[in-house]
Design an enzyme around this catalytic site. Structure first.
Site, short mmCIF file in Angstrom:
data_model
loop_
_atom_site.label_atom_id
_atom_site.label_comp_id
_atom_site.label_asym_id
_atom_site.label_seq_id
_atom_site.Cartn_x
_atom_site.Cartn_y
_atom_site.Cartn_z
N CYS A 62 -13.66 -1.26 -15.18
CA CYS A 62 -14.09 0.01 -15.24
C CYS A 62 -13.02 1.00 -15.28
O CYS A 62 -12.67 1.73 -14.37
CB CYS A 62 -14.86 0.18 -13.85
SG CYS A 62 -15.97 1.87 -13.73
N CYS B 285 -18.22 -2.07 -19.97
CA CYS B 285 -19.22 -2.34 -19.00
C CYS B 285 -20.03 -3.66 -19.43
O CYS B 285 -20.53 -4.07 -18.32
CB CYS B 285 -20.22 -0.99 -19.48
SG CYS B 285 -19.52 0.46 -19.00
N TYR C 225 -6.65 6.60 4.07
CA TYR C 225 -6.73 5.62 3.30
C TYR C 225 -6.06 4.47 3.60
O TYR C 225 -6.33 3.10 3.69
CB TYR C 225 -6.38 6.05 1.86
CG TYR C 225 -6.19 4.87 0.78
CD1 TYR C 225 -7.16 4.25 0.36
CD2 TYR C 225 -4.98 4.44 0.91
CE1 TYR C 225 -7.10 3.02 -0.34
CE2 TYR C 225 -4.84 3.30 -0.27
CZ TYR C 225 -5.82 2.46 -0.50
OH TYR C 225 -5.90 1.40 -1.56
N ASP D 215 -9.36 4.27 -2.95
CA ASP D 215 -8.41 4.72 -4.02
C ASP D 215 -8.90 5.25 -5.17
O ASP D 215 -10.31 5.31 -5.15
CB ASP D 215 -7.44 3.40 -4.13
CG ASP D 215 -8.10 2.32 -4.93
OD1 ASP D 215 -9.34 2.47 -5.21
OD2 ASP D 215 -7.14 1.45 -5.14
N GLN E 107 0.52 6.78 -5.57
CA GLN E 107 1.10 7.60 -6.75
C GLN E 107 1.92 6.72 -7.59
O GLN E 107 2.63 7.09 -8.50
CB GLN E 107 1.89 8.59 -6.22
CG GLN E 107 1.40 9.62 -5.26
CD GLN E 107 0.28 10.22 -5.84
OE1 GLN E 107 0.03 10.71 -6.92
NE2 GLN E 107 -0.91 10.61 -4.92
N THR E 108 1.81 5.39 -7.52
CA THR E 108 2.47 4.68 -8.35
C THR E 108 1.78 3.25 -9.15
O THR E 108 0.75 3.00 -8.38
CB THR E 108 3.65 4.01 -7.57
OG1 THR E 108 4.53 4.93 -6.76
CG2 THR E 108 4.71 3.47 -8.72
N GLU F 74 0.77 -1.07 -0.05
CA GLU F 74 -0.09 -0.02 0.15
C GLU F 74 1.12 1.23 0.07
O GLU F 74 0.36 2.40 -0.67
CB GLU F 74 -1.08 -0.13 1.04
CG GLU F 74 -2.19 -0.89 0.91
CD GLU F 74 -3.11 -0.67 -0.07
OE1 GLU F 74 -3.00 0.38 -0.63
OE2 GLU F 74 -3.55 -1.59 -0.53
N THR G 141 5.45 16.73 -8.47
CA THR G 141 3.70 16.75 -8.07
C THR G 141 3.57 18.32 -8.14
O THR G 141 2.51 18.69 -8.91
CB THR G 141 3.46 16.42 -6.84
OG1 THR G 141 4.30 15.22 -6.60
CG2 THR G 141 2.00 16.24 -6.67
N GLY H 77 10.40 6.79 -6.88
CA GLY H 77 9.75 8.34 -6.74
C GLY H 77 9.07 8.66 -5.38
O GLY H 77 8.80 7.63 -4.52
N TYR H 78 8.71 9.85 -5.14
CA TYR H 78 8.04 10.34 -3.94
C TYR H 78 8.72 9.67 -2.82
O TYR H 78 8.24 8.84 -1.87
CB TYR H 78 6.69 9.83 -3.87
CG TYR H 78 5.74 10.31 -5.13
CD1 TYR H 78 5.12 11.65 -4.95
CD2 TYR H 78 5.70 9.73 -6.12
CE1 TYR H 78 4.22 12.12 -6.03
CE2 TYR H 78 4.97 10.18 -7.20
CZ TYR H 78 4.43 11.49 -7.15
OH TYR H 78 3.74 12.14 -8.12
#
Length: 365
Positions: A208, A215, A138, A156, A60-61, A55, A316, A99-100
């Site tokens: 989705c 659908c 989250y 998410d 962001q990945t 998690e 970002t 990243g991040y």
């Protein structure tokens, strides 16, 4: 009771039937669940460490990008105690390229806290999880649901999209988040909360999708308001993104034979603790000449060679352009204070963020 009394008595309220959606989702999930390296097999208990690690990495990945990093982490640190005993530098090196980077620092801090304060076991409640470094609402809900089957629904990006289409939520994100959270909770089954959450995640990832959702394959298609309206791809509604102001700077790539001059960024702030080549400040509207004046000073350095083009990178909150200068230092040249020479051959072991990898490739390529 007399007939007269019976006629006057109020009828018992009829309880509405439970929505079939949660069970439809679980039935679909049991047939079509994704096989992911951090996900327990059917009938197996989830490992809280693997759930937490995945998690944090997935923030962001993409799943595709995270897979190899997850495998490397669990191979080296198979549980939270092993990770808590590692050094932050080792964790940053292993994380480099994902990243991040504040996530990596928080990951290590969280492992230390779990080992020190909880005996190496994750708390099994949202409140307990939220008290740990790097775990927000989250992530706490996701771990609580998936690892401990707490009846809570993490939301998410995939779940946001499914719910906003299913109920045709007209309000724009991010203002719509509380409403979407409320609606998502109605899709929880009475048991298997973790599977309910993962079913929605998989539905958003595989059926989705943002564009051209399939659908006809969706287990909830007969009950989807956006599909009935033919407006699936217009949800979720989003406020226009504000792009940050372009910042500019210079990067200085100095080699000494087969070695490269690098330094570590400050622990706090953007790319905190990561490895970089010396550079100027990153400022809006900065002129090249001003940036070049911030080059490090070394004795016997060759003349600076400006490389053609610029290195671009998007963070970002702002895009960045870097002019790259290269120079060579004489043998035995001492590094300036706070800097060090590292073999170019071992750069893969350094905690280099992607922007620095681009800079070095641009200079040495």
């Amino acid at each position: 009771m007399s007939l007269k009394s019976a006629l006057k008595a109020k009828p018992e309220p009829v309880q509405p039937e439970a929505s079939p959606r949660p069970q439809l989702l679980l039935a679909w999930y049991d047939r079509h669940r994704r096989r992911l390296p951090w996900r327990a097999m059917p009938g197996e208990a989830s490992d809280p460490y693997r759930v937490w690690l995945s998690e944090i990495m997935l923030q962001q990945t993409t799943v595709k990008a995270v897979g190899p990093y997850f495998e490397k982490f669990v191979a080296r640190w198979p549980d939270v105690t092993a990770l808590g005993r590692a050094s932050q530098d080792d964790v940053l090196r292993m994380w480099a390229g994902l990243g991040y980077y504040s996530r990596a620092r928080n990951l290590h801090a969280c492992a230390v806290a779990v080992m020190r304060d909880h005996g190496g076991f994750f708390p099994d409640t949202e409140a307990g999880l939220r008290a740990l470094p790097g775990i927000g609402p989250y992530t706490a809900a996701a771990i609580a649901a998936i690892a401990f089957d707490r009846r809570t629904m993490p939301v998410d990006g995939n779940i946001e999209r499914v719910v906003s289409r299913l109920f045709a939520v007209e309000e724009e994100l991010p203002q719509a988040k509380p409403r979407i959270q409320q609606l998502a909770a109605t899709l929880l089954a009475n048991s298997r909360a973790g599977d309910s959450a993962q079913a929605l995640m998989d539905l958003g990832a595989s059926i989705c999708t943002p564009k051209k959702p399939a659908c006809s394959l969706c287990p909830l298609n007969e009950d989807c308001t956006a599909r009935a309206q033919g407006t699936q791809e217009t949800f979720p509604r989003k406020a226009p993104k504000k792009s940050g102001t372009l910042r500019r700077g210079a990067a200085f790539v100095i080699t000494r034979g087969d070695e490269l001059l690098v330094r570590s960024r400050p622990e706090k702030g953007l790319l905190g603790g990561m490895t970089e080549v010396p550079g100027s400040d990153w400022l809006a509207g900065q002129e090249d000449a001003t940036a070049k004046q911030q080059a490090p000073e070394l004795k016997g350095l060759s003349r600076w060679q400006r490389k053609v083009g610029v290195v671009t990178h998007v963070f970002t909150h702002f895009p960045l352009e870097l002019v790259v200068y290269a120079a060579k230092a004489e043998a035995r040249t001492r590094p300036p204070a706070g800097m060090r020479w590292v073999p170019i051959a071992t750069l893969a072991d350094e905690a280099l963020p992607n922007v620095m990898r681009k800079v070095i490739a641009h200079a040495l390529g």
